[in-house]
Design a protein around this motif. Structure first.
Motif, mmCIF file in Angstrom:
data_model
loop_
_atom_site.group_PDB
_atom_site.id
_atom_site.type_symbol
_atom_site.label_atom_id
_atom_site.label_comp_id
_atom_site.label_asym_id
_atom_site.label_seq_id
_atom_site.Cartn_x
_atom_site.Cartn_y
_atom_site.Cartn_z
ATOM 1 N N GLU A 24 0.852 -1.180 0.000
ATOM 2 C CA GLU A 24 0.000 0.000 0.000
ATOM 3 C C GLU A 24 0.894 1.237 0.000
ATOM 4 O OE1 GLU A 24 -3.002 0.057 3.004
ATOM 5 O OE2 GLU A 24 -3.952 -1.801 2.295
ATOM 6 N N GLU A 25 0.361 2.341 -0.471
ATOM 7 C CA GLU A 25 1.150 3.566 -0.568
ATOM 8 C C GLU A 25 0.486 4.697 0.211
ATOM 9 O OE1 GLU A 25 2.156 4.555 -4.574
ATOM 10 O OE2 GLU A 25 2.814 2.515 -5.066
ATOM 11 N N TYR A 26 1.339 5.559 0.767
ATOM 12 C CA TYR A 26 0.823 6.697 1.531
ATOM 13 C C TYR A 26 1.892 7.788 1.524
ATOM 14 C CZ TYR A 26 -1.819 9.141 5.174
ATOM 15 O OH TYR A 26 -2.572 10.055 5.871
ATOM 16 N N THR A 27 1.458 9.022 1.459
ATOM 17 C CA THR A 27 2.387 10.150 1.476
ATOM 18 C C THR A 27 2.250 10.928 2.782
ATOM 19 O OG1 THR A 27 2.397 10.402 -0.936
ATOM 20 C CG2 THR A 27 3.037 12.331 0.359
ATOM 21 N N LEU A 28 3.364 11.132 3.454
ATOM 22 C CA LEU A 28 3.413 11.947 4.665
ATOM 23 C C LEU A 28 4.010 13.309 4.319
ATOM 24 C CD1 LEU A 28 4.738 9.407 7.353
ATOM 25 C CD2 LEU A 28 2.434 10.354 7.204
ATOM 26 N N ASP A 29 3.326 14.375 4.723
ATOM 27 C CA ASP A 29 3.786 15.728 4.389
ATOM 28 C C ASP A 29 4.454 16.458 5.548
ATOM 29 O OD1 ASP A 29 2.838 15.700 1.699
ATOM 30 O OD2 ASP A 29 0.793 15.940 2.464
ATOM 31 N N ASN A 30 4.535 15.799 6.712
ATOM 32 C CA ASN A 30 5.029 16.508 7.904
ATOM 33 C C ASN A 30 6.092 15.708 8.637
ATOM 34 O OD1 ASN A 30 3.231 14.489 8.608
ATOM 35 N ND2 ASN A 30 2.357 15.626 10.341
ATOM 36 N N VAL A 31 7.036 15.159 7.899
ATOM 37 C CA VAL A 31 8.095 14.344 8.511
ATOM 38 C C VAL A 31 9.248 15.250 8.939
ATOM 39 C CG1 VAL A 31 9.740 12.474 8.155
ATOM 40 C CG2 VAL A 31 7.449 12.329 7.140
ATOM 41 N N ASN A 32 9.494 15.297 10.236
ATOM 42 C CA ASN A 32 10.594 16.098 10.763
ATOM 43 C C ASN A 32 11.911 15.346 10.583
ATOM 44 O OD1 ASN A 32 12.525 17.120 12.940
ATOM 45 N ND2 ASN A 32 10.848 18.595 13.132
ATOM 46 N N GLU A 33 12.946 16.063 10.187
ATOM 47 C CA GLU A 33 14.234 15.427 9.916
ATOM 48 C C GLU A 33 14.841 14.770 11.154
ATOM 49 O OE1 GLU A 33 17.361 18.101 8.834
ATOM 50 O OE2 GLU A 33 16.663 19.678 10.208
ATOM 51 N N HIS A 34 14.424 15.186 12.344
ATOM 52 C CA HIS A 34 14.979 14.632 13.578
ATOM 53 C C HIS A 34 14.210 13.414 14.086
ATOM 54 C CE1 HIS A 34 17.771 17.878 13.662
ATOM 55 N NE2 HIS A 34 16.847 18.813 13.859
ATOM 56 N N MET A 35 13.143 13.038 13.406
ATOM 57 C CA MET A 35 12.409 11.825 13.786
ATOM 58 C C MET A 35 13.261 10.595 13.515
ATOM 59 S SD MET A 35 8.596 12.313 12.193
ATOM 60 C CE MET A 35 7.431 13.518 12.820
ATOM 61 N N SER A 36 13.088 9.577 14.361
ATOM 62 C CA SER A 36 13.638 8.274 14.017
ATOM 63 C C SER A 36 12.714 7.628 12.994
ATOM 64 C CB SER A 36 13.745 7.388 15.257
ATOM 65 O OG SER A 36 12.454 6.989 15.694
ATOM 66 N N PHE A 37 13.191 6.567 12.366
ATOM 67 C CA PHE A 37 12.371 5.890 11.359
ATOM 68 C C PHE A 37 11.080 5.368 11.982
ATOM 69 C CE2 PHE A 37 11.169 2.786 8.165
ATOM 70 C CZ PHE A 37 11.553 3.392 6.982
ATOM 71 N N LEU A 38 11.157 4.834 13.196
ATOM 72 C CA LEU A 38 9.963 4.306 13.854
ATOM 73 C C LEU A 38 9.011 5.425 14.271
ATOM 74 C CD1 LEU A 38 11.231 1.307 16.029
ATOM 75 C CD2 LEU A 38 10.667 1.410 13.593
ATOM 76 N N GLU A 39 9.551 6.576 14.640
ATOM 77 C CA GLU A 39 8.681 7.712 14.950
ATOM 78 C C GLU A 39 7.928 8.165 13.695
ATOM 79 O OE1 GLU A 39 11.015 9.870 18.666
ATOM 80 O OE2 GLU A 39 11.680 10.266 16.614
ATOM 81 N N MET A 40 8.586 8.061 12.559
ATOM 82 C CA MET A 40 7.911 8.368 11.297
ATOM 83 C C MET A 40 6.757 7.390 11.061
ATOM 84 S SD MET A 40 7.711 7.148 7.939
ATOM 85 C CE MET A 40 9.211 6.215 7.694
ATOM 86 N N LEU A 41 6.969 6.113 11.384
ATOM 87 C CA LEU A 41 5.897 5.132 11.253
ATOM 88 C C LEU A 41 4.770 5.397 12.260
ATOM 89 C CD1 LEU A 41 7.822 1.783 10.621
ATOM 90 C CD2 LEU A 41 6.667 3.249 8.951
ATOM 91 N N ASP A 42 5.128 5.914 13.426
ATOM 92 C CA ASP A 42 4.098 6.313 14.395
ATOM 93 C C ASP A 42 3.201 7.399 13.804
ATOM 94 O OD1 ASP A 42 5.032 4.578 16.372
ATOM 95 O OD2 ASP A 42 6.322 6.102 17.294
ATOM 96 N N VAL A 43 3.813 8.356 13.136
ATOM 97 C CA VAL A 43 3.044 9.436 12.513
ATOM 98 C C VAL A 43 2.141 8.868 11.426
ATOM 99 C CG1 VAL A 43 3.211 11.537 11.104
ATOM 100 C CG2 VAL A 43 4.747 11.209 13.048
#
Length: 252
Positions: A24-43
Motif C-alpha cells: 500500500e502507498e501513503y504520502t506523509l507531508d510533515n516528517v521532521n528530519e529529527h524523527m527516528s524511522f519508527l517515529e515516522m511510522l508512528d506518525v
C-alpha cells in the motif's frame, strides 16, 4: 531550525502467514528530519487511524538499538541504508524531501509473517534453547577474578555476545541462513572457560536445530556481516563450522 519533508511510503500489508499480502502507498507531508524511522511510522499510523483506517503493524521494543525487535527491510536492505545502525536508530535526516521509501518484513520461510511488518522469530529462541546456555550450579556470585580468561578470548567472546538476534542476517542472505546468528551464539560461549564443558554438545545441538528450523546453509556471500547492526564478523561462522566438524568427528 528543523526541516520538514514530504516522504512517499510503500509498505507491506498482510493479515497473516497464509494471507495474500500486498503493498500500500501513503504520502506523509510533515516528517521532521529529527524523527527516528519508527517515529515516522508512528506518525503514519496516527494519520491512518484519524482517517478510520487500520494502522500498520510493526515490531519494536527498546528503540535503542539493543533489543533487535525492529527487523525491517527498508529499500531492500535490512535496517536501511546506514551500516551498523538498527532501524530504530535510523533517522529521517538520512532522507531528502520527496524521497520514496519501500518497507517490507524479512523474507524467509523460517520467519513467517504474523501481520504486516511483524514476523515470528521464535525459531531463534528454539536454537538458543537447544544449547545456548551454560549448565552450572550458580550458588552465590563467584568472585570476579576467580576464573582467569585471556583478554583476547574475553574480547572476542564479548564481540560475539553483542548479537541482538534481530534477524537481519537471515533477511540479507540469499539462502535465508541463520549461520551468523547461530555462530555468534555458539562462539561467545565456546570461547569462555564456563562454556568448555558443553562445547561439543552445544555446537551439534544448535546447528542441528538451525537446520530443523528450515534455515538455508551458508554460501559465504557475507551479506549477513554487511547488514549486521552490531558488526558481527563472519568469522563466527567459520568457528561454528570448525567446532561442529571436530565434535562430529570425535564421536563423543
Amino acid at each position: 531550525m528543523s526541516k520538514e519533508m514530504t516522504i512517499h511510503l510503500k509498505y507491506w500489508k498482510q493479515n497473516g502467514p497464509n494471507a495474500q499480502g500486498h503493498f500500500e502507498e501513503y504520502t506523509l507531508d510533515n516528517v521532521n528530519e529529527h524523527m527516528s524511522f519508527l517515529e515516522m511510522l508512528d506518525v503514519l499510523n496516527e494519520e491512518l487511524m484519524l482517517k478510520g483506517e487500520e494502522p500498520v503493524e510493526f515490531d519494536y521494543d527498546c528503540r535503542e538499538g539493543i533489543c533487535g525487535s525492529c527487523n525491517l527491510v527498508i529499500d531492500g536492505r535490512a535496517h536501511g541504508p546506514k551500516q551498523r545502525v538498527a532501524a530504530c536508530q535510523l533517522h529521517m535526516r538520512n532522507y531528502s524531501d520527496g524521497d520514496h521509501i519501500t518497507i517490507e518484513p524479512p523474507r524467509a520461510a523460517s520467519f513467517p509473517v504474523i501481520k504486516d511488518l511483524v514476523v515470528d522469530r521464535s525459531a531463534f529462541d528454539r536454537i538458543i534453547e537447544a544449547g545456548g546456555y551454560v549448565s552450572v550450579k550458580t550458588g552465590s556470585a563467584a568472585e570476579a577474578n576467580a576464573i582467569p580468561v585471556e583478554k583476547e578470548k574475553a574480547d572476542a567472546a564479548f564481540d560475539y555476545a553483542t548479537c541482538i538476534g534481530c534477524g537481519a542476517c537471515v533477511a540479507a542472505c540469499p539462502n535465508a541462513s541463520a549461520s551468523l546468528f547461530t555462530g555468534a551464539k555458539i562462539a561467545h560461549l565456546n570461547k569462555l572457560p564456563q562454556g568448555e564443558v558443553e562445547r561439543k554438545n552445544r555446537v551439534v545441538a544448535m546447528v542441528d536445530q538451525m537446520k530443523e528450523e528450515g534455515f538455508g546453509d551458508c554460501s559465504n556471500y557475507a551479506e549477513c556481516e554487511a547488514v549486521c547492526p552490531v558488526g558481527i564478523s563472519i568469522s563466527a561462522i567459520a568457528e561454528m563450522r570448525r567446532d561442529y566438524m571436530k565434535a562430529v568427528m570425535s564421536g563423543d
